[in-house]
Structure formats: structure tokens, C-alpha cells
Design an enzyme around this catalytic site. Structure first.
Site, PDB file in Angstrom:
ATOM      1  N   GLY A   1     -61.118 -14.545  72.395  1.00 12.00           N
ATOM      2  CA  GLY A   1     -60.528 -15.860  71.967  1.00 12.00           C
ATOM      3  C   GLY A   1     -61.256 -16.086  70.581  1.00 12.00           C
ATOM      4  O   GLY A   1     -61.513 -15.188  69.541  1.00 12.00           O
ATOM      5  N   SER A   2     -61.264 -17.554  70.104  1.00 13.71           N
ATOM      6  CA  SER A   2     -61.647 -17.734  68.712  1.00 13.71           C
ATOM      7  C   SER A   2     -63.194 -17.466  68.581  1.00 13.71           C
ATOM      8  O   SER A   2     -64.066 -17.550  69.472  1.00 13.71           O
ATOM      9  CB  SER A   2     -61.256 -19.198  68.461  1.00 13.71           C
ATOM     10  OG  SER A   2     -62.145 -19.979  69.562  1.00 13.71           O
TER      11      SER A   2
ATOM     12  N   GLY B   1     -66.363 -18.317  71.198  1.00 15.65           N
ATOM     13  CA  GLY B   1     -66.924 -17.198  71.395  1.00 15.65           C
ATOM     14  C   GLY B   1     -68.348 -17.367  71.089  1.00 15.65           C
ATOM     15  O   GLY B   1     -69.133 -16.868  71.795  1.00 15.65           O
TER      16      GLY B   1
ATOM     17  N   GLU C   1     -64.316 -10.348  72.069  1.00 14.04           N
ATOM     18  CA  GLU C   1     -63.066  -9.983  71.131  1.00 14.04           C
ATOM     19  C   GLU C   1     -62.502 -11.181  70.483  1.00 14.04           C
ATOM     20  O   GLU C   1     -62.029 -11.957  71.287  1.00 14.04           O
ATOM     21  CB  GLU C   1     -62.111  -9.338  72.056  1.00 14.04           C
ATOM     22  CG  GLU C   1     -62.498  -8.288  72.946  1.00 14.04           C
ATOM     23  CD  GLU C   1     -62.395  -6.798  71.924  1.00 14.04           C
ATOM     24  OE1 GLU C   1     -62.056  -6.998  70.534  1.00 14.04           O
ATOM     25  OE2 GLU C   1     -62.631  -5.749  72.315  1.00 14.04           O
TER      26      GLU C   1
ATOM     27  N   LYS D   1     -60.883 -16.505  84.146  1.00 12.01           N
ATOM     28  CA  LYS D   1     -60.502 -17.776  83.448  1.00 12.01           C
ATOM     29  C   LYS D   1     -59.494 -17.604  82.611  1.00 12.01           C
ATOM     30  O   LYS D   1     -59.616 -17.481  81.349  1.00 12.01           O
ATOM     31  CB  LYS D   1     -61.668 -18.641  83.106  1.00 12.01           C
ATOM     32  CG  LYS D   1     -61.563 -20.067  83.382  1.00 12.01           C
ATOM     33  CD  LYS D   1     -60.335 -20.878  82.555  1.00 12.01           C
ATOM     34  CE  LYS D   1     -60.616 -21.007  81.200  1.00 12.01           C
ATOM     35  NZ  LYS D   1     -59.157 -21.554  80.468  1.00 12.01           N
TER      36      LYS D   1
END
Ligand code: NAD
Length: 493
Positions: free
Chosen positions: A234-235, A239, A256, A181
Site C-alpha cells: 500500500g501507500s 506502511g 511493498e 485484510k
């Protein structure tokens, strides 16, 4: 309905599910805009849970057959994909630059890295080995590294090309299938990579891409019980949501997340030659880089010199359209620009001094041309929000320290721990700091901004866990099975 995704003139990119390019089940589309001027680049399908269900089903069906083929087939396929990415690198780079706003030189580097990920993991695909464990004459015991199965991969907008390939390549090399995605703000290069994989002969269903909103397609993927690993980049906030959704299905996650990485200059650092590298480390992709070195910590004797040199150079950094190859392109969206500007205000309220920058370029309208001048903030306390929180824009903070203990304390005074740089000549002091900074990577007298394809990358604390890149990533995408064989049948059987 099959949509060709490879012609720049074709504006609609469908989802790739089981080898077919399809509009979303809901029939809706999202517009992709050029962050430089707001013009529409393309439309992507607004995928949702029905599309994710179909993609996961296709990935489940395709994975066992893909994993059981001789590994050398994956080696050859991935090398072919790498060569195609290289052949199309300029086109991919231009698309990435328009989609994200980043300078074309940086986008070209991303395309080179994308090809290199496939090349590097192609080299590993037939060397994923287990070990044998001595248990005496009567027993043969050994381990094998197996793929996890279906990997759900959620990719951000800042480095779509690199990050998608960073996760796709080790997953494929180890025999996993993928439902990916990408981000709704920038993802066209990812769809082009999927098209290349398909054209080079990746079997249908092994790679599926569902575009759409994070709250719809992303949330559906994170919560799907048919996924065996979630790889999220992502953030921190998202996350955490992704991890909670995966936890309900006992699905492992690789996270990550963000960073607030320090570059620490000891008094014997070579200031003249270091400053240009520090600026490159701070402002890649206009600072919208998880591993950007956004904090400069300086041993007090060289503080004024470092401050003057940075302040002197920042105003001459060029800004503009990514394809014109400035030093800094626009931020990805109006929302991102407002967030960065609000941090400059917060910094001033906290007592930070704006040494240079601090404003968006006048003349840019509210909704287009999201340019923010590179900004230097002299911060008084490591407790200040601008010194601790990820701003994700071209804002660099600077703080002095008096000894190694204080450098360590300031460096570790954030909740992040992704990358750090230490600069100087005294190898003992450099090494002491490298040991004590809490961070997934430490660079000494260099700064890799995330490092190369070959070296392990990942965070500590709120920067996440698990490792991408390098040989280490193979651990993330496989699990160990132990097989124990007794040579003789049990007595009396
Ligand atoms: P984000 O968390 O908003 O979005 C990332 C991805 O998650 C997007 O594809 C988005 O659509 C999706 N998403 C959003 N909500 C979701 C939900 N509820 N469930 C599932 N998926 C959802 O992050 P962003 O703004 O796109 O990226 C910037 C952040 O990413 C920064 O914090 C940056 O540091 C971090 N980042 C980290 C790395 C790394 O390797 N450590 C690399 C790049 C970016």
C-alpha cells in the site's frame, strides 16, 4: 451464520474466520460500488478488532498442524487451487473489472497471474531446503527453513486478485497461516479466492479473511501481538504506521509501497517501437499501479521525436467501462480523481507544460465516473513535485537529459526505487545505467510493469523492503533454524 460467497446474486460477503463465513462482530456492512457509475456491487462485513482477534486465534491454532503435514500435500492442494482459479478465471476477471474499474483484458491477465502464483509456489512447496555445515567428525550441523507462523497480510485496492495471491501462495507453500485484510475500495475477487481455497480443502483457520476499514480491521491486524509477520502492500504513509505498530510487538514486516518509476531512453533507442510499450507501462489500470513507468527521461537528441509521438498517441487512447475493454477505465474513487487533478494543477504551478490531457472527462458527475484523460506533462526540474511524487493516475512526465550522469541523477531524484526501464542499443551505456539506477528491478529494452511471477519484486528506499515473487519470496516467509547435534554424549554424562 454461514454466508455463501460464491453466487454473484448474493450481495453480502462475510468474513472467513476458522472456516466459517460470518458477519462482523459489530454487525455492520460496507457498500462496494462500481467506480464507473457508482452502482452498488455488493456489501462486505465491516470487521474490527474482535474479528481480527478471532481470526488470529484461528490462524494460530491451525498453523502448526498445517506446517507439519508432508509438504507434498501442500503441493497438491495448491495445484488444485490454481486449476480452480484457471477454471473460474473469466468470472474472477469480470468481478475484478467491475470492482476496480480496470479494463477486462488487464483483469484477465490478473486472473492468469493469480493462478500462476499458486502453480509456481506449489512447485516450490516440497523443495524448501536447508544446508549442512561441516564442523568435523563428531558433530552433525544443519539448517532448516521454518515457516514464521501467522502472517498478517494487508492488501490494496488496485490489484486485489494478483496481490492477494502473490502473498498468499508463498505463505501457504511454506506452511504459514494467514489473516488477510483486503482493501475496502475493492476486494470481492479476494473473497472469491478464499472461497476457492476453502472448497479445495484448505483446512479451516489456515486462511482467514477479515474485510473492513484500514483504520479499524487493518490497524488491529498490524498491532496484533499474535502475528509473526506483517506483509503490507500500500501507500508509504500507511506502511509507516503499520511498521510502527508491528515494531511495538517486534514483529517483522515486509513492505511493498509506492513508486515513481523512470523509463530512460538513450539517443539510440528504437523510438517507433518503444513508445507503445512506454504507454502500456505508464497507464496500466489507468496509472494506478505501483510499478507504472510514470516518468520518461529522454536523451536530448530524440526529445522532440519522443514528445511528438507520445503527444500524438495519447488523445486516441480509449476510455470507458472496464468490461467494454477500453485502454483506460475510471479511477477507483472520487478522492483518487481529485488527487490526480490536484497534481496536474500543482504541476502547472511549478512550471510544467501540459502537452496533452489534464482534465477529467466532462459529463462525469462529481461522485461517479472517475475518468481522467491520459496526460503528458513536460517538466522543467527533477525537483518538481510532479516529477518526484507518486500521482497514481494517468499522468506521465517527460524530461530531457544530456549525458548518463544526468540521467542517473534525475532517475534517482525521487524517494522511491521500485522499477526502472532503460532503452537503447549501446550495451555498455545501458548496463552502466542499469547498475546505477536505485531500483528493485531494471528492465532493458522491455518493461514488465512489476515483472512476472517468477522474478523477484520489491523496492528500495521508500518503495519498501523485502521481496515478493520468485524463489526469493520464500526467504520472506521463512526463517532459518540451525540444529547442531553432537554424536557422542559429553564425557561424564
Ligand atoms: P493504502 O495504504 O491506503 O491502503 C492499503 C491497505 O492498507 C488497505 O487494505 C487499507 O485498508 C489498509 N490500511 C489503511 N490504513 C491502515 C492502517 N492504519 N493500518 C493498517 N492498514 C491500513 O494504499 P492504497 O491507496 O490502497 O494503495 C495504493 C498504494 O499502494 C500506492 O502507493 C501504490 O504504489 C501502493 N502499491 C504498492 C504495490 C507494490 O507491490 N509495491 C502494489 C500495489 C500498490
Amino acid at each position: 451464520m454461514t454466508l455463501a460467497a460464491h453466487d454473484m446474486k448474493i450481495q453480502d460477503y462475510g468474513c472467513l474466520i476458522d472456516g466459517a463465513w460470518l458477519p462482523a462482530a459489530g454487525g455492520e456492512w460496507l457498500e462496494m460500488t462500481d467506480p464507473c457509475d457508482g452502482s452498488i456491487l455488493a456489501r462486505i462485513a465491516r470487521g474490527g478488532s474482535a474479528d481480527i482477534n478471532a481470526a488470529v486465534a484461528a490462524a494460530r491454532k491451525a498453523q502448526p498442524g498445517f506446517a507439519r503435514r508432508p509438504p507434498v500435500e501442500r503441493v497438491r492442494l495448491m495445484n488444485a487451487i490454481s486449476r480452480r482459479i484457471t477454471a473460474e478465471a473469466e468470472r474472477l476477471a469480470q468481478l475484478e473489472s467491475r470492482d476496480t474499474g480496470k479494463p477486462i483484458t488487464q483483469a484477465r491477465n490478473d486472473a492468469i497471474a493469480a493462478a500462476r502464483f499458486f502453480e509456481f509456489y506449489a512447485g516450490i512447496a516440497d523443495k524448501v531446503m536447508g544446508s549442512s555445515i561441516p564442523l568435523g567428525d563428531d558433530i552433525v550441523d544443519f539448517t532448516v527453513r521454518e515457516p514464521l507462523g501467522v502472517t498478517g497480510q494487508i492488501v490494496p485496492w488496485n490489484y486485489p486478485l494478483q496481490i492477494a495471491c502473490r502473498s498468499m501462495a508463498p505463505a501457504l507453500a511454506t506452511g504459514n497461516s494467514i489473516v488477510l485484510k483486503p482493501a475496502e475500495l475493492a476486494c470481492l475477487s479476494v473473497l472469491e479466492i478464499a472461497r476457492i481455497c476453502e472448497e479445495e480443502g484448505l483446512p479451516p483457520g489456515v486462511l482467514n479473511v477479515v474485510t473492513g476499514l484500514g483504520s479499524e480491521a487493518g490497524a488491529a491486524l498490524a498491532a496484533h501481538p499474535g502475528v509473526d509477520l506483517i506483509v503490507f502492500t500500500g501507500s508509504v504513509a500507511t506502511g509507516s504506521q503499520v511498521m510502527q505498530a508491528a515494531a511495538r510487538n517486534i514483529v517483522p514486516v515486509l513492505l511493498e509501497l509506492g513508486g515513481k518509476s523512470p523509463n530512460i531512453l538513450l539517443a539510440d533507442a528504437a523510438v517507433e517501437t518503444t513508445i507503445p510499450i512506454l504507454l502500456k507501462a505508464a497507464f496500466p489500470n489507468s496509472g494506478q499501479t505501483c510499478s507504472a513507468g510514470t516518468r520518461v527521461l529522454v536523451e536530448r537528441p530524440i526529445l522532440d521525436q519522443v514528445m511528438d509521438q507520445i503527444a500524438g498517441r495519447l488523445p486516441s487512447l480509449t476510455m470507458g467501462r472496464g468490461l467494454d475493454d477500453p485502454d483506460l477505465g475510471p479511477l477507483v474513487s472520487a478522492g483518487q480523481r481529485r488527487k490526480v487533478e490536484s497534481y496536474v494543477t500543482i504541476g502547472a504551478e511549478e512550471g510544467a507544460e501540459v502537452i496533452t490531457g489534464g482534465a477529467f472527462i466532462s459529463g462525469a458527475s462529481e461522485e461517479t465516473g472517475h475518468f481522467v484523460r491520459p496526460t503528458l506533462l513536460a517538466v522543467k526540474s527533477p525537483a518538481a513535485r510532479v516529477a518526484r511524487e507518486e500521482i497514481f493516475g494517468p499522468v506521465l512526465t517527460i524530461m530531457p537529459f544530456d549525458d548518463l550522469e544526468e540521467a542517473e541523477a534525475i532517475a534517482n531524484a525521487t524517494e522511491y526505487g521500485l522499477v526502472a526501464g532503460v532503452w537503447g542499443r549501446d550495451i555498455g551505456r545501458l548496463h552502466r545505467l542499469a547498475q546505477r539506477v536505485r531500483s528493485g528491478q531494471v528492465f532493458i529494452n522491455c518493461y514488465g510493469a512489476g515483472g512476472g511471477v517468477e522474478i523477484p519484486f520489491g523496492g528500495t528506499r521508500k518503495s519498501g523492503f523485502g521481496r515478493e515473487k520468485g524463489v526469493e519470496a520464500i526467504q520472506s516467509y521463512t526463517q532459518v533454524k540451525n540444529i547442531c547435534l553432537r554424536i557422542d554424549m559429553p564425557e561424564g554424562a
